[in-house]
Design an enzyme around this catalytic site. Sequence first.
Site, PDB file in Angstrom:
ATOM      1  N   TYR A   1      57.897  36.280   3.765  1.00  0.00           N
ATOM      2  CA  TYR A   1      58.176  35.793   5.122  1.00  0.00           C
ATOM      3  C   TYR A   1      58.993  36.836   5.885  1.00  0.00           C
ATOM      4  O   TYR A   1      58.868  38.032   5.658  1.00  0.00           O
ATOM      5  CB  TYR A   1      58.823  34.390   5.065  1.00  0.00           C
ATOM      6  CG  TYR A   1      58.588  33.708   6.375  1.00  0.00           C
ATOM      7  CD1 TYR A   1      57.292  33.343   6.745  1.00  0.00           C
ATOM      8  CD2 TYR A   1      59.618  33.527   7.282  1.00  0.00           C
ATOM      9  CE1 TYR A   1      57.043  32.812   7.993  1.00  0.00           C
ATOM     10  CE2 TYR A   1      59.366  32.986   8.530  1.00  0.00           C
ATOM     11  CZ  TYR A   1      58.070  32.629   8.886  1.00  0.00           C
ATOM     12  OH  TYR A   1      57.821  32.128  10.118  1.00  0.00           O
TER      13      TYR A   1
ATOM     14  N   ARG B   1      53.456  33.152  20.913  1.00  0.00           N
ATOM     15  CA  ARG B   1      54.676  33.964  20.779  1.00  0.00           C
ATOM     16  C   ARG B   1      55.020  34.024  19.300  1.00  0.00           C
ATOM     17  O   ARG B   1      55.620  33.102  18.771  1.00  0.00           O
ATOM     18  CB  ARG B   1      55.816  33.320  21.609  1.00  0.00           C
ATOM     19  CG  ARG B   1      57.002  34.182  21.843  1.00  0.00           C
ATOM     20  CD  ARG B   1      58.016  34.092  20.708  1.00  0.00           C
ATOM     21  NE  ARG B   1      58.617  32.785  20.555  1.00  0.00           N
ATOM     22  CZ  ARG B   1      58.889  32.230  19.356  1.00  0.00           C
ATOM     23  NH1 ARG B   1      58.605  32.846  18.232  1.00  0.00           N
ATOM     24  NH2 ARG B   1      59.454  31.036  19.294  1.00  0.00           N
TER      25      ARG B   1
ATOM     26  N   LYS C   1      54.699  30.301   6.421  1.00  0.00           N
ATOM     27  CA  LYS C   1      55.620  29.183   6.621  1.00  0.00           C
ATOM     28  C   LYS C   1      55.352  28.088   5.582  1.00  0.00           C
ATOM     29  O   LYS C   1      56.276  27.507   5.015  1.00  0.00           O
ATOM     30  CB  LYS C   1      55.375  28.643   8.032  1.00  0.00           C
ATOM     31  CG  LYS C   1      56.565  28.068   8.690  1.00  0.00           C
ATOM     32  CD  LYS C   1      57.406  29.069   9.415  1.00  0.00           C
ATOM     33  CE  LYS C   1      58.756  28.473   9.717  1.00  0.00           C
ATOM     34  NZ  LYS C   1      59.546  29.244  10.636  1.00  0.00           N
TER      35      LYS C   1
ATOM     36  N   ASP D   1      55.576  28.796  16.610  1.00  0.00           N
ATOM     37  CA  ASP D   1      55.323  30.040  17.364  1.00  0.00           C
ATOM     38  C   ASP D   1      54.328  29.900  18.509  1.00  0.00           C
ATOM     39  O   ASP D   1      53.442  30.738  18.708  1.00  0.00           O
ATOM     40  CB  ASP D   1      54.926  31.176  16.409  1.00  0.00           C
ATOM     41  CG  ASP D   1      56.168  31.765  15.724  1.00  0.00           C
ATOM     42  OD1 ASP D   1      57.289  31.247  15.950  1.00  0.00           O
ATOM     43  OD2 ASP D   1      56.030  32.738  14.981  1.00  0.00           O
TER      44      ASP D   1
END
Length: 548
Positions: free
Chosen positions: A94, A147, A165, A237
């Site tokens: 990550y 984003r 995630k 996101d």
Amino acid sequence: MTTNARGIAVLQDPKLNKSTAFTEAEKQALGLVGLVPDVTESADLQLQRVNLQLAQKSTDLERYIYLINLLDHDETLFYRTLMSDPARFLPIVYDPTIGEACLKFGHIYRQARGMYLSITRRGTVKDVLKNWPEKDVRFICVTDAGRILGLGDLGANGMGIPIGKLQLYTACAGVPPQYLLPMYLDAGTNNEQYLHDPLYLGMRKARPSTDELYSFVDEFVEAVQEVFPKCCIHFEDWTGVDAVHLLQRYRGKYCVYNDDVQGTAGIVLTGMINAAKIKGTKLSDEKYLFLGAGSAGIGLANLLCSAMVQEGLSLTQAQSRVYMFDINGLLEDSRTDLVDFQKPYAHKNAPTRDFVAAIESTKPTTIIGVSTVGGTFTQKVIETISNINERPVVLALSNPTDHAECTPEQAYTWSKGKAIYAAGVQFPPVHYEGQTLLPGQANNFYIFPAVGMAIFATQASRVTDEMFIEAARAVADQVPSELLKQGLLYPLQSNILETEIQTAARVAKLVFDSGLARVARPADMVAFIRSHVYSPEYKIESARSTAA
Ligand code: NAI
């Protein structure tokens, strides 16, 4: 199916494959004799080989590619590796490595993982979801990649984020991987570089209007209710505005949450709770000045106020303890450029565009950097807040590293060792006048996997802000007092699974107390959570039974 064909299917299925660990009996039963090396290796030996091969890679991106490749072949060994040393492996699968992996996603792509749902499939979303081989999906982590981290619109390259995630749900909190579905909603991209990259894997179209996007998301969210009725949708996101609007749109009706808004606020709240603990105060005794009033700042301010309300303040009293300063100066009631959600934090103050002057006039005990601009907590800023506080709290949360408002070394030196500090990124310990000070990292991965585990175990029907506040308090409570004394606001990453089990148990209790659970209440909440935790052990029984 012949025994041998079944054996080969087992070898090719990453959920069942045991690589070099098949027993003689399994090899015989599955017709695998001669098709795998004639050894039966222990888990430790397998891990030793993985570590040896990882050591030969020279960059974290290469290690990331290696580990994803391992996941494609042997899921159990992949999770055993991650869970063997979370502090070492989480930064590889990550943040921060995932940022680089996303930027190069189309180039390093090996094998499909998760689902790609394009806006051109409107009208058939339900049928597309039915193509997923697992029928009981409990979490979809979904992005439109509007984003990605601080990297902007990455289109299909953003798929690395839901994949990574969800791996954290398993590695940090033990949510079994078969229930997790990473999802990219492809609504195009405005990223010119990718639109012209022949290896780009998404739709080569500019993004649609907000109305068009939202009607596509509506169809997706409703289809999920039908195809996977026990599923929680985790939004990740999206652009700040879409994140807030989509959360408002669905949270009252479906089981959804947004980690950028709620999880982030939760983990920063953990830091504030522990900072107050070090000082011997309560959250509601402190006064907060934010540098930055964007989506992170507002999400955090709102959750902080809810936590102060839980301590007994009215909402107005809580809001009166929070000040904000943005690109145009201190938020105050004569400003005409503020949006609705910023107004509760615009108080009666003299206008100023000077952050030091804002500290002098509002006299905060805590400053929180969510400005995206590195170096904005200058020596003068730290000295000014240190002059008015015995233990100033300095949270420099912007990332990546060079965006941090100040480094821990600066905070400790300029405050003469008085500052209580945490950052959005990991910094090494700092030695200051004979003391070793430990700057903590406000990393969401302490919060969302634990909340996820609680939702999974209780089959919660909704996700509430209170669940994130409870998670924040539970994580805060698990920092031992000797580490608090060294200024550490967060638990050590090496023990993350146990931290998250305890946190999930606290959140699960709240889910039952709130009447949101869809299973019977257990007597022992920690044992209940433990009974749901995935363990990275090979499923010998499945190999045996399929061979029978
Ligand atoms: P945003 O773009 O929505 O907001 C930025 C805010 O900073 C705006 O209010 C803007 O006016 C203000 N600002 C910009 N330049 C400034 C300057 N020179 N002086 C004063 N104010 C200034 O960004 P968002 O989403 O709120 O994120 C902010 C930062 O927080 C990012 O760097 C992000 O990486 C970081 N962050 C860290 C987290 C963590 O540590 N776990 C979690 C979430 C965000």
